[in-house]
Design an enzyme around this catalytic site. Structure first.
Site, PDB file in Angstrom:
ATOM      1  N   LYS A  76     -19.501  51.325 136.596  1.00 31.60           N
ATOM      2  CA  LYS A  76     -19.346  50.383 138.335  1.00 31.60           C
ATOM      3  C   LYS A  76     -18.294  49.900 138.573  1.00 31.60           C
ATOM      4  O   LYS A  76     -17.772  49.321 138.977  1.00 31.60           O
ATOM      5  CB  LYS A  76     -20.652  49.862 138.079  1.00 31.60           C
ATOM      6  CG  LYS A  76     -21.544  50.188 137.702  1.00 31.60           C
ATOM      7  CD  LYS A  76     -22.248  50.560 139.633  1.00 31.60           C
ATOM      8  CE  LYS A  76     -23.325  51.033 139.587  1.00 31.60           C
ATOM      9  NZ  LYS A  76     -24.129  50.724 140.546  1.00 31.60           N
ATOM     10  N   ASP A 121     -29.154  45.627 139.566  1.00 33.99           N
ATOM     11  CA  ASP A 121     -29.964  45.849 138.354  1.00 33.99           C
ATOM     12  C   ASP A 121     -28.698  45.390 137.733  1.00 33.99           C
ATOM     13  O   ASP A 121     -29.625  45.365 135.541  1.00 33.99           O
ATOM     14  CB  ASP A 121     -30.382  46.941 138.287  1.00 33.99           C
ATOM     15  CG  ASP A 121     -31.248  47.958 139.238  1.00 33.99           C
ATOM     16  OD1 ASP A 121     -31.826  46.958 138.887  1.00 33.99           O
ATOM     17  OD2 ASP A 121     -31.116  48.616 139.747  1.00 33.99           O
TER      18      ASP A 121
END
Length: 409
Positions: A76, A121
């Site tokens: 990410k 998340d």
């Protein structure tokens, strides 16, 4: 469950998709992030595991290890920062900011009153918080009930304001949209929805770095045949899979590899999208140990790329993922031990399922000449969770990894 996608194409990479995501834009993103302190200046390892390959009955098995991409321990780190940079450039064109200067903090005084917000998340929020801290702007992160306190702490370490809600990821996305509208904060999300596609596109574009490195690590001449016959990709909302598959499709065109999408059984939004032929919602609880894949709704933008490129969709259980984590952590005389998180092992778990079912393996084309790639998208992003599932700490596995490497010298 395994589903063969009837809409998968072996045509050349479509021009309309290339206008949205392209190899050239991915290279630009890679260049802009090259000086960021939270990214390694080296490519992440591409490990060959001959022991796993032999057990699976395939010619080669590779693991692209994203756990060492960044201190953030996740792929990410490639998506959120480039999306933040591009967002600032679009919103403030009159400032003539240099993209590389943004990520190195050159304009912190100009951006101290600028705020961005996102639901997460865990990994995306942590990457966005770190990028915002580097740029010098403020960051608000919305967490749902199933995000561990350990992941919350990791995000807060980068100065983000944390807002907790009850409910699941999709409800946190809805709450984020409301807060953004009330406060005038731009949303930096990795999932798209109606009227919101530009930022998720930028996030996906950042993941092209992984594909670029894969090609550099396996072949000198990109005109030769693709080194991988099968690439297993994790689900979630579909952003990472779209970023990687679109890049490899554009490079290898009709000779692209077979793409296999993997999701938790209880978070099967992409599987359901393939069955229904449109972006769909998951049919289960969405609560999975694979926290990064616990998403209930498909990103419509990502689906534009996945619908014509992913050949098969497969769902796995939490137990399958845990077994794969332990297998990679254990290593062997021939295979280096690898710290791979819950979401990072989905591809290996899926391969193990397929090779136990000869008919399924035949359908997917897995055999003795197959060259299989998985992307381990995260390390121990929640160390306590990792240790509870694997039975030993990430530090212990890392120590055995270093000892294994020393023995190879």
């Amino acid at each position: 469950m395994l589903f063969e996608n009837p809409r998968a194409s072996r045509s050349v990479y479509p021009a309309d998709l290339q206008e949205v995501m392209s190899v050239s834009s991915a290279h630009q993103s890679r260049d802009w992030l090259s000086s960021w302190e939270h990214l390694s200046q080296n490519s992440t390892p591409l490990w060959s595991l001959p022991g796993v390959a032999k057990e699976a009955g395939v010619a080669q098995f590779w693991v692209k290890d994203e756990s060492v991409r960044s201190p953030l321990a996740s792929f990410k780190a490639l998506g959120a920062p480039i999306a933040l940079i591009r967002l600032i450039l679009r919103l403030m064109p009159h400032e003539s900011f240099d993209p590389r200067g943004l990520i190195t903090g050159r304009y912190q005084n100009d951006l101290r009153d600028f705020t961005v917000i996102s639901a997460t998340d865990g990994n995306h929020g942590r990457a966005l918080a770190a990028a915002a801290q580097s740029v010098g702007c403020k960051c608000v992160i919305v967490l749902h009930a199933n995000v561990s306190t350990e992941r919350e702490t990791a995000i807060a370490e980068y100065g983000a304001q944390i807002i907790r809600i009850d409910g699941n990821y999709d409800e946190s996305v809805e709450h984020t949209a409301k807060l953004a509208e009330q406060n005038g904060w731009p949303v930096v999300s990795d999932t798209s929805y109606e009227g919101y596609e530009v930022v998720p596109r930028d996030v996906m574009q950042g993941y092209g770095t992984i594909s670029a490195e894969l090609i550099e690590q396996t072949t000198v001449d990109i005109q030769v045949a693709c080194p991988f016959t099968h690439v297993f990709l994790q689900g979630g909302v579909g952003g990472m899979a779209a970023g990687i598959s679109s890049y490899l499709w554009e490079v290898y065109q009709e000779q692209r590899p077979t793409f296999i999408m993997v999701e938790p059984k209880q978070a099967d939004c992409l599987y359901q999208s393939a069955v229904q032929g449109r972006p769909a919602k998951a049919t289960g609880s969405v609560d999975s140990v694979m926290a990064g894949l616990a998403c209930g709704e498909t990103s419509p933008l990502a689906w534009r790329f996945l619908e014509p490129s992913v050949d098969f969709f497969l769902t796995i259980s939490d137990e399958d993922a845990i077994g794969a984590m332990r297998l990679l952590a254990r290593g062997s005389a021939t295979d280096i031990p690898i710290v791979a998180g819950e979401s990072g092992v989905a591809g290996l778990a899926a391969l193990k399922i397929l090779v136990r079912d000869s008919e399924a393996a035949k359908k997917v084309g897995i055999g003795s000449d197959s060259r299989v790639l998985i992307i381990s998208t995260e390390g121990a992003t929640a160390p306590a969770v990792y240790e509870s599932l694997v039975g030993e700490s990430a530090e212990a596995v890392g120590a055995r990894q270093r000892n294994w490497q020393l023995k190879q010298l």
